[in-house]
Design an enzyme around this catalytic site. Structure first.
Site, short mmCIF file in Angstrom:
data_model
loop_
_atom_site.label_atom_id
_atom_site.label_comp_id
_atom_site.label_asym_id
_atom_site.label_seq_id
_atom_site.Cartn_x
_atom_site.Cartn_y
_atom_site.Cartn_z
N CYS A 279 53.92 97.51 70.61
CA CYS A 279 53.22 96.93 71.77
C CYS A 279 52.95 95.44 71.59
CB CYS A 279 51.91 97.67 72.08
SG CYS A 279 52.15 99.36 72.57
N GLN B 244 41.94 97.11 65.60
CA GLN B 244 42.38 97.36 64.22
C GLN B 244 41.32 96.97 63.20
OE1 GLN B 244 45.06 98.93 63.33
NE2 GLN B 244 45.95 99.06 65.35
N1 PLP Z 1 44.71 96.14 70.50
C1 PLP Z 1 45.27 96.39 69.31
C2 PLP Z 1 45.34 95.29 68.29
C3 PLP Z 1 45.77 97.65 69.01
O1 PLP Z 1 46.32 97.90 67.83
C4 PLP Z 1 45.68 98.67 70.00
C5 PLP Z 1 46.27 100.00 69.75
O2 PLP Z 1 47.20 100.16 69.00
C6 PLP Z 1 45.08 98.36 71.21
C7 PLP Z 1 44.60 97.09 71.43
C8 PLP Z 1 44.94 99.40 72.28
O3 PLP Z 1 44.09 100.41 71.87
P1 PLP Z 1 43.95 101.75 72.73
O4 PLP Z 1 45.35 102.25 72.95
O5 PLP Z 1 43.12 102.66 71.90
O6 PLP Z 1 43.30 101.37 74.02
#
Ligand code: PLP
Length: 408
Positions: free
Chosen positions: A366, A205
């Site tokens: 998540c 982020q």
């Molecule tokens: N970490 C954070 C803080 C996130 O907001 C996200 C995605 O929303 C991720 C990790 C995972 O990213 P990605 O789905 O692009 O691998």
């Protein structure tokens, strides 16, 4: 609201913003999930397939050389973006999740052992929890979790108390996707290094809002995804210090990551290729450069200031709605507003706003353990990008008033 950025002209760079949703012009406030892409990125993807498409590194024909040059130019552009010392420290991944898994598996399996402690925090995305849990299960390491305050800030005293000679790894999010909190990562890294622990920063982020300098931060690893930074989906970056990447065994086996293969023994390629098995996502890596150039053209600081103004405007406007509570009120925040409305389920808010053409995200984002910490199943979340406007925030506020009238 004053800004030196020409927001109208920026909006014209993003064709999707002209879409209508349910008969209304689209308001896109789901930028923390993924940002929209400017024409420069869309053109780079189609341009690559129209004029350069070939597999990279192994070919000697014109197109293969052209594709390889563009692919490696992107790597150097990302090196510059992060201020990494060497381009070999930039590993292309499929995203933040992939980068964290790479470190947990390649570094963790090789260098962590039974009883070693790994520190994460309550506000981590599942991507920065589950890979460490998997490692802990395999290696009998111990996972420690830094608690957070009611405002959604890390309790740094608790973090310091957790650190000891048993701490071997710290993996912390730079900016929380669900709360918007900006964490004091430089201090976190410095304190971890004092006890000899290595540090990964989840920059998913942060990279689109904050200037990241991996040498100044002195982090050991930094992972982010380009799709949250106006770039394509399906590609991301893992930065790692050369001496650590050199010492780590490869994560995946296959083509490209080898020097020589016999049935008796395989020797591995040099950095960064050792960690890039198989044909990568070439078109999207190439277009990532255009995303970074686009952001640089606008100016990261100007974007950050404008988004911060949107945050202040949105926070004030939304707080005026009776029964609305913002979750995540840290002093240092990016443009993310997570909220609850008394007596109304977050999913209903999302559905009713969508009917008005307004895209937000609802649910646990998540971050289920953090939602549990707040005693809630989820929130509604509006997250801002450079193309958003105060008029759009006004539409959101009107939309929420309608939701309240219907369900409150
Ligand atoms: N970490 C954070 C803080 C996130 O907001 C996200 C995605 O929303 C991720 C990790 C995972 O990213 P990605 O789905 O692009 O691998």
């Amino acid at each position: 609201m004053h800004t030196d950025l020409n927001i109208e002209s920026i909006r014209n760079d993003f064709p999707i913003l002209n879409e209508e949703v349910n008969g209304k012009s689209l308001v896109y406030f789901d930028n923390a999930a993924t940002t929209q892409k400017p024409r420069a990125v869309l053109d780079a993807i189609s341009g690559y397939y129209e004029h350069s498409n070939a597999n990279i590194h192994r070919g000697i024909h014109h197109l293969a050389e052209k594709a390889t040059a563009s692919f490696e130019a992107s790597r150097r552009r990302i090196q510059e973006f992060l201020n990494a010392r060497e381009h070999e420290e930039i590993i292309f991944t499929y995203g933040t999740t992939d980068g964290i898994n790479l470190v947990a598996q390649a570094y963790g399996r090789a260098f962590l052992k039974e009883g070693d402690e790994i520190i994460i925090s309550t506000m981590e995305h599942h991507s920065n929890i589950v890979p460490w849990q998997m490692l802990c299960e395999e290696k009998s390491c111990v996972l420690k979790v830094v608690p957070i305050s009611d405002a959604g800030e890390l309790l740094m005293d608790e973090y310091e108390k957790m650190l000891s000679e048993r701490t071997k790894f710290v993996s912390i999010v730079h900016v929380s996707n669900a709360l918007g909190t900006i964490n004091p990562v430089a201090e976190i890294i410095e304190k971890a290094h004092k006890v000899g622990a290595k540090v990964l920063i989840d920059g998913a982020q942060a990279s689109s809002h904050i200037t990241v300098d991996v040498q100044a931060l002195d982090c050991d690893f930094y992972a982010f995804s380009l799709h949250k930074l106006y770039g394509p989906t399906g590609m991301g970056v893992l930065y790692g210090k050369r001496e650590l990447l050199d010492a780590m065994p490869p994560y995946r086996g296959g083509g490209e990551m080898i020097k020589e293969v016999t049935f008796e023994k395989t020797t591995y390629n040099e950095l960064p290729y050792k960690f890039e098995a198989g044909t990568p996502n070439i078109a999207d890596v190439v277009a990532a450069k255009n995303a970074l150039d686009y952001v640089a053209g606008l100016g990261k600081d100007a974007i950050g200031t404008y988004e911060h103004d949107l945050l202040l405007y949105g926070t004030e406007a939304m707080q005026s709605i009776e029964g609305l509570r913002i979750v995540g009120t840290a002093k240092e925040k990016i443009g993310v507003i997570s909220f609850l409305m008394e007596g109304i389920h977050h999913q209903d808010i999302g559905v009713l706003l969508d009917q008005q053409g307004i895209a937000i995200r609802t649910g646990h984002h998540c971050t289920q353990p953090m939602m549990r910490r707040f005693g809630i199943p989820g929130t509604s979340r509006a997250s801002f990008a450079v193309y958003n406007t105060t008029e759009e925030i006004d539409r959101l506020v009107q939309g929420l008033h309608k939701v309240k009238k219907m369900l409150g």
